[in-house]
Motif scaffolding. Structure first.
Motif, PDB file in Angstrom:
ATOM      1  N   LEU A   1      -5.010   0.238   0.824  1.00 26.56           N
ATOM      2  CA  LEU A   1      -6.094   1.021   0.249  1.00 26.56           C
ATOM      3  C   LEU A   1      -6.204   2.362   0.962  1.00 26.56           C
ATOM      4  O   LEU A   1      -6.424   3.402   0.319  1.00 26.56           O
ATOM      5  N   ALA A   2      -6.056   2.359   2.269  1.00 26.47           N
ATOM      6  CA  ALA A   2      -6.081   3.608   3.029  1.00 26.47           C
ATOM      7  C   ALA A   2      -4.951   4.535   2.587  1.00 26.47           C
ATOM      8  O   ALA A   2      -5.165   5.738   2.338  1.00 26.47           O
ATOM      9  N   LEU A   3      -3.742   3.993   2.480  1.00 26.96           N
ATOM     10  CA  LEU A   3      -2.598   4.799   2.051  1.00 26.96           C
ATOM     11  C   LEU A   3      -2.786   5.294   0.620  1.00 26.96           C
ATOM     12  O   LEU A   3      -2.521   6.459   0.314  1.00 26.96           O
ATOM     13  N   GLY A   4      -3.256   4.418  -0.263  1.00 23.48           N
ATOM     14  CA  GLY A   4      -3.426   4.808  -1.659  1.00 23.48           C
ATOM     15  C   GLY A   4      -4.470   5.896  -1.832  1.00 23.48           C
ATOM     16  O   GLY A   4      -4.278   6.833  -2.622  1.00 23.48           O
ATOM     17  N   CYS A   5      -5.586   5.798  -1.120  1.00 20.81           N
ATOM     18  CA  CYS A   5      -6.620   6.827  -1.215  1.00 20.81           C
ATOM     19  C   CYS A   5      -6.103   8.161  -0.681  1.00 20.81           C
ATOM     20  O   CYS A   5      -6.338   9.214  -1.278  1.00 20.81           O
TER      21      CYS A   5
ATOM     22  N   ALA B   1       3.537   3.826  -5.058  1.00 23.24           N
ATOM     23  CA  ALA B   1       3.853   4.570  -6.280  1.00 23.24           C
ATOM     24  C   ALA B   1       3.208   5.946  -6.266  1.00 23.24           C
ATOM     25  O   ALA B   1       3.849   6.958  -6.611  1.00 23.24           O
ATOM     26  N   VAL B   2       1.938   6.031  -5.861  1.00 20.76           N
ATOM     27  CA  VAL B   2       1.263   7.332  -5.807  1.00 20.76           C
ATOM     28  C   VAL B   2       1.876   8.200  -4.713  1.00 20.76           C
ATOM     29  O   VAL B   2       2.003   9.415  -4.873  1.00 20.76           O
TER      30      VAL B   2
ATOM     31  N   LEU C   1      12.436   6.621  -2.178  1.00 22.30           N
ATOM     32  CA  LEU C   1      12.209   5.504  -1.261  1.00 22.30           C
ATOM     33  C   LEU C   1      10.805   4.922  -1.466  1.00 22.30           C
ATOM     34  O   LEU C   1      10.616   3.700  -1.413  1.00 22.30           O
ATOM     35  N   GLY C   2       9.830   5.806  -1.696  1.00 22.99           N
ATOM     36  CA  GLY C   2       8.488   5.313  -1.995  1.00 22.99           C
ATOM     37  C   GLY C   2       8.462   4.487  -3.273  1.00 22.99           C
ATOM     38  O   GLY C   2       7.862   3.404  -3.324  1.00 22.99           O
ATOM     39  N   PHE C   3       9.123   4.988  -4.301  1.00 27.02           N
ATOM     40  CA  PHE C   3       9.187   4.245  -5.562  1.00 27.02           C
ATOM     41  C   PHE C   3       9.951   2.929  -5.395  1.00 27.02           C
ATOM     42  O   PHE C   3       9.626   1.926  -6.041  1.00 27.02           O
ATOM     43  N   ALA C   4      10.978   2.936  -4.539  1.00 30.29           N
ATOM     44  CA  ALA C   4      11.724   1.698  -4.301  1.00 30.29           C
ATOM     45  C   ALA C   4      10.813   0.641  -3.683  1.00 30.29           C
ATOM     46  O   ALA C   4      10.857  -0.539  -4.059  1.00 30.29           O
ATOM     47  N   GLY C   5       9.968   1.073  -2.729  1.00 31.07           N
ATOM     48  CA  GLY C   5       9.004   0.143  -2.161  1.00 31.07           C
ATOM     49  C   GLY C   5       8.045  -0.394  -3.204  1.00 31.07           C
ATOM     50  O   GLY C   5       7.716  -1.585  -3.221  1.00 31.07           O
ATOM     51  N   ALA C   6       7.590   0.491  -4.101  1.00 32.37           N
ATOM     52  CA  ALA C   6       6.691   0.049  -5.172  1.00 32.37           C
ATOM     53  C   ALA C   6       7.379  -0.972  -6.069  1.00 32.37           C
ATOM     54  O   ALA C   6       6.784  -1.983  -6.460  1.00 32.37           O
ATOM     55  N   GLY C   7       8.647  -0.728  -6.400  1.00 32.18           N
ATOM     56  CA  GLY C   7       9.379  -1.655  -7.261  1.00 32.18           C
ATOM     57  C   GLY C   7       9.639  -2.994  -6.599  1.00 32.18           C
ATOM     58  O   GLY C   7       9.639  -4.031  -7.264  1.00 32.18           O
TER      59      GLY C   7
ATOM     60  N   VAL D   1       8.105   2.055 -13.372  1.00 28.76           N
ATOM     61  CA  VAL D   1       7.748   2.982 -14.448  1.00 28.76           C
ATOM     62  C   VAL D   1       7.264   4.304 -13.857  1.00 28.76           C
ATOM     63  O   VAL D   1       7.479   5.372 -14.437  1.00 28.76           O
ATOM     64  N   PHE D   2       6.618   4.270 -12.692  1.00 24.78           N
ATOM     65  CA  PHE D   2       6.216   5.509 -12.025  1.00 24.78           C
ATOM     66  C   PHE D   2       7.442   6.352 -11.682  1.00 24.78           C
ATOM     67  O   PHE D   2       7.438   7.576 -11.843  1.00 24.78           O
ATOM     68  N   ALA D   3       8.490   5.711 -11.203  1.00 26.83           N
ATOM     69  CA  ALA D   3       9.732   6.422 -10.895  1.00 26.83           C
ATOM     70  C   ALA D   3      10.357   6.984 -12.164  1.00 26.83           C
ATOM     71  O   ALA D   3      10.878   8.111 -12.168  1.00 26.83           O
TER      72      ALA D   3
END
Length: 369
Positions: A119-123, A166-167, A183-189, A197-199
């Protein structure tokens, strides 16, 4: 963005505290380990004590099981409802295992801590993305208001971590840091495969934006999309080797269906008075459901009218929200989690579009007081 992230962390801890106040202080209670599967027996055989809930339990139990066996060597996934499907989403459990330093007694609390930290990272990432579009960074706290994120924190599921990554990927792609974004999107996937889909939205934006040679645009699109596709493919191949196939894994396909048919089913239940939320939200359940559909439509409209990165994400995730099945949408907790990427992406797109519209009107309003 540290202040925004710190505020998000506090909100996450408050949400988790409220869940403990509801369920009691047993650190395994939010995982809702059920008695309908073999997981409870497999954990007991390993002298791992968890609070049990009669019946099917809830999805946090699968991440707890994976955190005790992140590399699938002890075959705990064999006691899951859909073994390969659940094992194909490893990052939430691996993060909890890493925070615990591999110590079994620390795994439940460490896994619960992933939610507030995400939540901290996402915000912070949302605030950074919105600040790049001249919105206040404090709008990033809207990440914590996404219903599916709230469910993820309180029920120990993977939505907060996956959406935060993803964000972060979107923000890095906007900076032109395509490999880091990939790499961020890979973690999300690796957290939830649908979040690629974000990627895809970032790749589409990079391909279609003006300027630069076609070769550079293709290379940039490949940099944001390729790592996620490769990482997920390699992990799924590993899962296929380590986890026995089960006919139940085919049930995962029931999450999607023809466009709007799932919504017709769910809203029909609401209209008939037969919709009963599987969480203590009362009349807010139908409100959140209808609001999510309205956001999906707004995101699609925004994505068709604008060409920004967040608009592309709003378009693709809005369309994704329209094909969710009635089985998912008729259950409150599942629907909010499934709709979380749609609500987040379309919310970002609408927020940026409204800000741009307000700025474009300001000179006219100043000239004509």
């Amino acid at each position: 963005m540290l202040a925004v992230g710190a505020a998000g962390l506090v909100l996450g801890c408050v949400l988790l505290g409220l869940q403990f106040a509801r369920l009691g202080l047993d650190q395994t209670a939010p995982f809702f380990v059920g008695t309908s599967w073999r997981l409870d027996e497999d954990l007991a055989a390993r002298d791992i004590r968890v609070r049990l809930h009669h019946g099917h339990g809830y999805d946090g139990q699968w991440f707890l099981g994976l955190a005790y066996d992140p590399l699938l060597r002890e075959h705990l996934a064999a006691g899951f409802d859909m073994p390969r499907y659940r094992a194909g989403r490893p990052l939430q459990a691996m993060t909890g295992w890493l925070l615990a330093g591999g110590r079994r007694d620390a795994i439940p609390l460490s896994l619960l801590a992933v939610g507030p930290l995400a939540l901290a990272l996402g915000c912070a990432a949302s605030g950074r993305l919105l600040a790049a579009h001249a919105r206040s960074r404090w709008w990033g706290l809207g990440f914590a208001l996404v219903p599916g994120v709230v469910v993820g924190v309180t029920f120990a599921t993977a939505e907060p971590l996956g959406l935060a990554l993803a964000v972060l990927g979107l923000s890095l792609a906007l900076d032109g840091r395509t490999l880091e974004a990939g790499l961020g999107f890979a973690g999300a996937g690796l957290t939830k495969e649908s979040y690629l889909v974000f990627a895809a939205a970032a790749a589409l934006w990079l391909l279609l934006r003006p300027g630069g040679s076609g070769r550079v645009r293709v290379a940039s699109a490949a940099a944001v999309l390729g790592p996620g596709v490769l990482a997920l493919g390699l992990w799924w191949a590993y899962v296929a080797r380590m986890v026995a196939a089960s006919p139940a894994d085919a049930n995962a396909a029931a999450a999607l269906g023809p466009p709007l048919t799932g919504w017709a089913h769910a809203l029909g239940l609401v209209a008939a008075g037969d919709y009963v939320a599987d969480a203590p939200v009362g009349p807010l359940g139908p409100v959140f459901l209808a609001g999510s559909l309205a956001l999906a439509v707004a995101g699609i409209v925004t994505g068709l009218r604008r060409s920004s990165l967040v608009a592309r994400a709003g378009l693709l995730l809005g369309l994704y929200g329209l094909v969710l099945s009635g089985e998912l949408l008729s259950r409150f907790l599942s629907s909010m989690r499934a709709l979380a990427p749609t609500v987040l992406a379309t919310g970002l797109a609408v927020a940026v579009a409204l800000g741009a519209s307000t700025r474009s009107r300001q000179p006219v309003e100043a000239a004509n007081p």
